[in-house]
Design a protein around this motif. Structure first.
Motif, PDB file in Angstrom:
ATOM      1  N   TRP A 172      -8.109   6.133  -6.597  1.00  0.00           N
ATOM      2  CA  TRP A 172      -8.327   6.166  -5.154  1.00  0.00           C
ATOM      3  C   TRP A 172      -7.893   4.826  -4.536  1.00  0.00           C
ATOM      4  O   TRP A 172      -7.180   4.815  -3.518  1.00  0.00           O
ATOM      5  CB  TRP A 172      -9.792   6.452  -4.833  1.00  0.00           C
ATOM      6  CG  TRP A 172     -10.051   6.499  -3.365  1.00  0.00           C
ATOM      7  CD1 TRP A 172      -9.916   7.580  -2.539  1.00  0.00           C
ATOM      8  CD2 TRP A 172     -10.472   5.407  -2.533  1.00  0.00           C
ATOM      9  NE1 TRP A 172     -10.220   7.218  -1.254  1.00  0.00           N
ATOM     10  CE2 TRP A 172     -10.564   5.894  -1.216  1.00  0.00           C
ATOM     11  CE3 TRP A 172     -10.770   4.070  -2.774  1.00  0.00           C
ATOM     12  CZ2 TRP A 172     -10.952   5.094  -0.150  1.00  0.00           C
ATOM     13  CZ3 TRP A 172     -11.147   3.279  -1.708  1.00  0.00           C
ATOM     14  CH2 TRP A 172     -11.240   3.782  -0.415  1.00  0.00           C
ATOM     15  N   ALA A 173      -8.285   3.719  -5.142  1.00  0.00           N
ATOM     16  CA  ALA A 173      -7.930   2.401  -4.609  1.00  0.00           C
ATOM     17  C   ALA A 173      -6.414   2.195  -4.650  1.00  0.00           C
ATOM     18  O   ALA A 173      -5.824   1.687  -3.686  1.00  0.00           O
ATOM     19  CB  ALA A 173      -8.640   1.298  -5.399  1.00  0.00           C
ATOM     20  N   ALA A 174      -5.777   2.601  -5.746  1.00  0.00           N
ATOM     21  CA  ALA A 174      -4.327   2.470  -5.853  1.00  0.00           C
ATOM     22  C   ALA A 174      -3.627   3.297  -4.774  1.00  0.00           C
ATOM     23  O   ALA A 174      -2.648   2.842  -4.163  1.00  0.00           O
ATOM     24  CB  ALA A 174      -3.856   2.891  -7.242  1.00  0.00           C
ATOM     25  N   MET A 175      -4.132   4.490  -4.496  1.00  0.00           N
ATOM     26  CA  MET A 175      -3.545   5.336  -3.454  1.00  0.00           C
ATOM     27  C   MET A 175      -3.747   4.714  -2.072  1.00  0.00           C
ATOM     28  O   MET A 175      -2.842   4.760  -1.230  1.00  0.00           O
ATOM     29  CB  MET A 175      -4.147   6.738  -3.494  1.00  0.00           C
ATOM     30  CG  MET A 175      -3.581   7.664  -2.429  1.00  0.00           C
ATOM     31  SD  MET A 175      -1.786   7.893  -2.507  1.00  0.00           S
ATOM     32  CE  MET A 175      -1.653   9.002  -3.880  1.00  0.00           C
ATOM     33  N   GLN A 176      -4.887   4.110  -1.838  1.00  0.00           N
ATOM     34  CA  GLN A 176      -5.132   3.458  -0.544  1.00  0.00           C
ATOM     35  C   GLN A 176      -4.181   2.278  -0.350  1.00  0.00           C
ATOM     36  O   GLN A 176      -3.677   2.053   0.754  1.00  0.00           O
ATOM     37  CB  GLN A 176      -6.590   3.011  -0.419  1.00  0.00           C
ATOM     38  CG  GLN A 176      -7.600   4.143  -0.477  1.00  0.00           C
ATOM     39  CD  GLN A 176      -7.255   5.297   0.437  1.00  0.00           C
ATOM     40  OE1 GLN A 176      -7.046   5.139   1.631  1.00  0.00           O
ATOM     41  NE2 GLN A 176      -7.167   6.482  -0.149  1.00  0.00           N
ATOM     42  N   LEU A 177      -3.938   1.532  -1.417  1.00  0.00           N
ATOM     43  CA  LEU A 177      -2.982   0.423  -1.340  1.00  0.00           C
ATOM     44  C   LEU A 177      -1.590   0.947  -1.013  1.00  0.00           C
ATOM     45  O   LEU A 177      -0.889   0.387  -0.171  1.00  0.00           O
ATOM     46  CB  LEU A 177      -2.946  -0.352  -2.663  1.00  0.00           C
ATOM     47  CG  LEU A 177      -4.152  -1.236  -2.944  1.00  0.00           C
ATOM     48  CD1 LEU A 177      -4.160  -1.664  -4.406  1.00  0.00           C
ATOM     49  CD2 LEU A 177      -4.146  -2.444  -2.024  1.00  0.00           C
ATOM     50  N   TYR A 178      -1.197   2.036  -1.669  1.00  0.00           N
ATOM     51  CA  TYR A 178       0.119   2.620  -1.387  1.00  0.00           C
ATOM     52  C   TYR A 178       0.204   3.074   0.066  1.00  0.00           C
ATOM     53  O   TYR A 178       1.173   2.775   0.760  1.00  0.00           O
ATOM     54  CB  TYR A 178       0.409   3.802  -2.315  1.00  0.00           C
ATOM     55  CG  TYR A 178       1.641   4.554  -1.889  1.00  0.00           C
ATOM     56  CD1 TYR A 178       2.896   3.968  -1.990  1.00  0.00           C
ATOM     57  CD2 TYR A 178       1.551   5.826  -1.341  1.00  0.00           C
ATOM     58  CE1 TYR A 178       4.034   4.628  -1.564  1.00  0.00           C
ATOM     59  CE2 TYR A 178       2.683   6.493  -0.918  1.00  0.00           C
ATOM     60  CZ  TYR A 178       3.916   5.887  -1.028  1.00  0.00           C
ATOM     61  OH  TYR A 178       5.033   6.547  -0.594  1.00  0.00           O
ATOM     62  N   LYS A 179      -0.800   3.780   0.533  1.00  0.00           N
ATOM     63  CA  LYS A 179      -0.771   4.290   1.912  1.00  0.00           C
ATOM     64  C   LYS A 179      -0.713   3.154   2.929  1.00  0.00           C
ATOM     65  O   LYS A 179      -0.057   3.267   3.958  1.00  0.00           O
ATOM     66  CB  LYS A 179      -1.977   5.199   2.154  1.00  0.00           C
ATOM     67  CG  LYS A 179      -1.826   6.524   1.412  1.00  0.00           C
ATOM     68  CD  LYS A 179      -3.036   7.430   1.359  1.00  0.00           C
ATOM     69  CE  LYS A 179      -4.011   7.445   2.454  1.00  0.00           C
ATOM     70  NZ  LYS A 179      -5.103   8.392   2.278  1.00  0.00           N
ATOM     71  N   LEU A 180      -1.381   2.059   2.617  1.00  0.00           N
ATOM     72  CA  LEU A 180      -1.404   0.908   3.523  1.00  0.00           C
ATOM     73  C   LEU A 180      -0.024   0.255   3.651  1.00  0.00           C
ATOM     74  O   LEU A 180       0.351  -0.230   4.712  1.00  0.00           O
ATOM     75  CB  LEU A 180      -2.434  -0.113   3.025  1.00  0.00           C
ATOM     76  CG  LEU A 180      -2.725  -1.312   3.903  1.00  0.00           C
ATOM     77  CD1 LEU A 180      -3.303  -0.865   5.256  1.00  0.00           C
ATOM     78  CD2 LEU A 180      -3.711  -2.240   3.209  1.00  0.00           C
ATOM     79  N   TYR A 181       0.740   0.269   2.567  1.00  0.00           N
ATOM     80  CA  TYR A 181       2.039  -0.407   2.535  1.00  0.00           C
ATOM     81  C   TYR A 181       3.205   0.555   2.279  1.00  0.00           C
ATOM     82  O   TYR A 181       4.274   0.131   1.839  1.00  0.00           O
ATOM     83  CB  TYR A 181       2.031  -1.489   1.450  1.00  0.00           C
ATOM     84  CG  TYR A 181       1.110  -2.629   1.790  1.00  0.00           C
ATOM     85  CD1 TYR A 181       1.524  -3.647   2.641  1.00  0.00           C
ATOM     86  CD2 TYR A 181      -0.179  -2.676   1.283  1.00  0.00           C
ATOM     87  CE1 TYR A 181       0.675  -4.688   2.963  1.00  0.00           C
ATOM     88  CE2 TYR A 181      -1.038  -3.715   1.600  1.00  0.00           C
ATOM     89  CZ  TYR A 181      -0.606  -4.713   2.444  1.00  0.00           C
ATOM     90  OH  TYR A 181      -1.451  -5.733   2.764  1.00  0.00           O
ATOM     91  N   LYS A 182       3.025   1.838   2.551  1.00  0.00           N
ATOM     92  CA  LYS A 182       4.007   2.863   2.218  1.00  0.00           C
ATOM     93  C   LYS A 182       5.416   2.528   2.697  1.00  0.00           C
ATOM     94  O   LYS A 182       6.374   2.592   1.922  1.00  0.00           O
ATOM     95  CB  LYS A 182       3.590   4.219   2.775  1.00  0.00           C
ATOM     96  CG  LYS A 182       4.568   5.338   2.450  1.00  0.00           C
ATOM     97  CD  LYS A 182       4.152   6.637   3.109  1.00  0.00           C
ATOM     98  CE  LYS A 182       5.040   7.803   2.740  1.00  0.00           C
ATOM     99  NZ  LYS A 182       6.469   7.571   2.793  1.00  0.00           N
TER     100      LYS A 182
END
Length: 89
Positions: A64-74
């Motif tokens: 979940w945290a890794a996905m949030q990081l990706y979404k933040l910097y997509k």
């Protein structure tokens, strides 16, 4: 985070151009070009604490945290991958 190890153990080949691994995204690297811990990235970029000491490791929380990081910097991340693996600007 650190997907290459997981994919290797599972004997899965996944195209690098389709992979987003927070362990290798340039803005997440330390000045010496080593990767930061997912725990530290979550704290500094998302303002959340994961992998708390004394608690069992939660792979769902990590994902979940890794996905949030990706979404933040997509947008920046996808550009980085295109430039790195495809030579496209």
């Amino acid at each position: 985070h650190g997907l290459l190890n997981d994919l290797t153990v599972l004997d899965i080949v996944h195209p690098p151009v389709l992979t987003r691994d927070s362990a290798y995204f340039a803005p997440f690297l330390r000045p010496n070009m080593q990767s930061n811990r997912l725990k530290d990235l979550a704290k500094s970029h998302l303002g959340i604490e994961i992998q708390q000491e004394g608690e069992s490791h939660d792979s769902i929380e990590d994902a979940w945290a890794a996905m949030q990081l990706y979404k933040l910097y997509k947008k920046e991340w996808d550009k980085f991958v295109r430039e790195t693996f495809m030579g496209v600007c």
